[in-house]
Write an enzyme that holds these catalytic residues in place. Structure first.
Site, short mmCIF file in Angstrom:
data_model
loop_
_atom_site.label_atom_id
_atom_site.label_comp_id
_atom_site.label_asym_id
_atom_site.label_seq_id
_atom_site.Cartn_x
_atom_site.Cartn_y
_atom_site.Cartn_z
N ASP A 65 0.83 -1.21 0.00
CA ASP A 65 0.00 0.00 0.00
C ASP A 65 0.86 1.26 0.00
OD1 ASP A 65 0.95 -0.36 2.60
OD2 ASP A 65 -0.99 -0.98 3.39
N ASP A 134 -7.95 -3.07 14.30
CA ASP A 134 -9.34 -3.28 13.85
C ASP A 134 -9.45 -4.45 12.87
OD1 ASP A 134 -8.12 -2.24 11.62
OD2 ASP A 134 -9.47 -0.52 11.39
N HIS A 136 -7.62 -4.86 10.10
CA HIS A 136 -7.31 -4.58 8.69
C HIS A 136 -6.04 -5.30 8.24
CE1 HIS A 136 -4.97 -0.72 9.97
NE2 HIS A 136 -4.08 -1.62 9.63
N GLU A 141 -9.86 -1.66 5.41
CA GLU A 141 -10.51 -1.45 6.70
C GLU A 141 -11.77 -2.32 6.80
OE1 GLU A 141 -8.84 0.02 8.78
OE2 GLU A 141 -8.24 2.07 8.31
P1 PGA Z 1 1.84 -2.23 12.86
O1 PGA Z 1 0.67 -2.11 11.79
O2 PGA Z 1 2.74 -3.30 12.39
O3 PGA Z 1 2.51 -0.88 12.82
O4 PGA Z 1 1.19 -2.53 14.17
C1 PGA Z 1 0.07 -3.28 11.31
C2 PGA Z 1 -0.95 -2.88 10.28
O5 PGA Z 1 -1.62 -1.86 10.46
O6 PGA Z 1 -1.09 -3.59 9.28
#
Ligand code: PGA
Length: 259
Positions: A65, A134, A136, A141
């Site tokens: 992304d 959450d 994702h 999302e």
């Molecule tokens: P993080 O993010 O590794 O910074 O916890 C994970 C994500 O949002 O995919």
């Protein structure tokens, strides 16, 4: 879905590095994620490269992304982040490290072009994934279509809040739009490697592994994929019901099976 439970985040990193290294040695196409969780894995891969144990010179890479609207050389673009965290420290050719173009005049078209580029290169062999609090994956999302392809998404306010730490804690500086591989795009990768650490992820991990397949937890779509390796530390499994079974299954895995 194979669940591997290890004691701490360092062991998550070394185990994930074992999996990625096996693909890199075959010159495979790597799907890379940014965020905090994979950083330890990337450090471990750099370490192995520097000690002459590993080469990436036949690999191609695709990021999951990218933020929309940040200049390409902004330190928080994923274009820059992945170079800082991994690819500028190893022997992968820079022009083979691809990411969605968040600066394009028409980001929707850039998203479609990215999807075509992945397909033209023969698809992704192994995709590293983190999970949001959450649920994702990428920037898909909750309520994202489980069949979605690379496209523009609006970030959930919780994700904007989570990511403000990369923007000196200032939520107003976090872009609200992103281009992300879709859940359908991610499911096309031949091997998915999900890593999660810490108790803040325990709830999302439970929904991913033991919850119903639901767009309310995009990571639960991994249940539909035939080759998923989930690597978790003790804190991240705090809410799972079947830890004993996962531990038993992994410890009885035949050696020849590999990851
Ligand atoms: P993080 O993010 O590794 O910074 O916890 C994970 C994500 O949002 O995919």
């Amino acid at each position: 879905m194979e669940i591997i439970i290890v004691d701490n985040s360092d062991q998550v990193s070394t185990t994930a590095a074992d999996v990625i290294a096996a693909h890199a040695e075959l010159g495979h196409t790597l799907g890379l994620a940014t965020g905090s969780t994979p950083e330890g894995t990337y450090r471990e891969l750099i370490h192995r490269y520097r000690h002459g144990d590993l080469s990436f010179n036949r690999c191609t890479a695709f990021l999951l992304d990218e933020y929309v609207g940040l200049p390409k050389d902004h330190e928080q673009t994923y274009y820059c982040t992945i170079r800082r965290q991994l690819t500028s420290h190893i022997d992968i050719a820079d022009e083979r490290v691809h990411s969605p173009d968040g600066t394009a005049a028409h980001p929707g078209e850039a998203a479609e072009e990215y999807e075509r580029l992945i397909a033209r290169s023969g698809g992704i062999d192994v995709q590293i994934l983190g999970i949001g609090t959450d649920g994702h994956i990428g920037f898909n999302e909750p309520t994202s279509s489980l069949a979605s392809r690379t496209r523009i998404k609006t970030l959930h306010p919780d994700t904007v809040r989570d990511n403000a730490r990369f923007f000196e804690g200032d939520e107003s500086r976090v872009p609200h739009h992103v281009i992300t591989q879709g859940i359908g795009t991610i499911l096309d990768s031949r091997h998915l490697v999900m890593i999660a650490t810490g108790e803040s992820k325990a709830h999302a991990v439970r929904a991913m592994v033991e919850g119903p397949v639901s767009a309310m937890c995009p990571a639960s779509a991994l249940q539909l994929h035939q080759h998923v390796t989930v690597i978790l530390d003790r804190a991240a499994v705090a809410e799972l019901s079947n830890v004993d079974y996962y531990t038993y299954a992994f410890s009885h895995k035949p050696q020849w099976q590999g990851f």
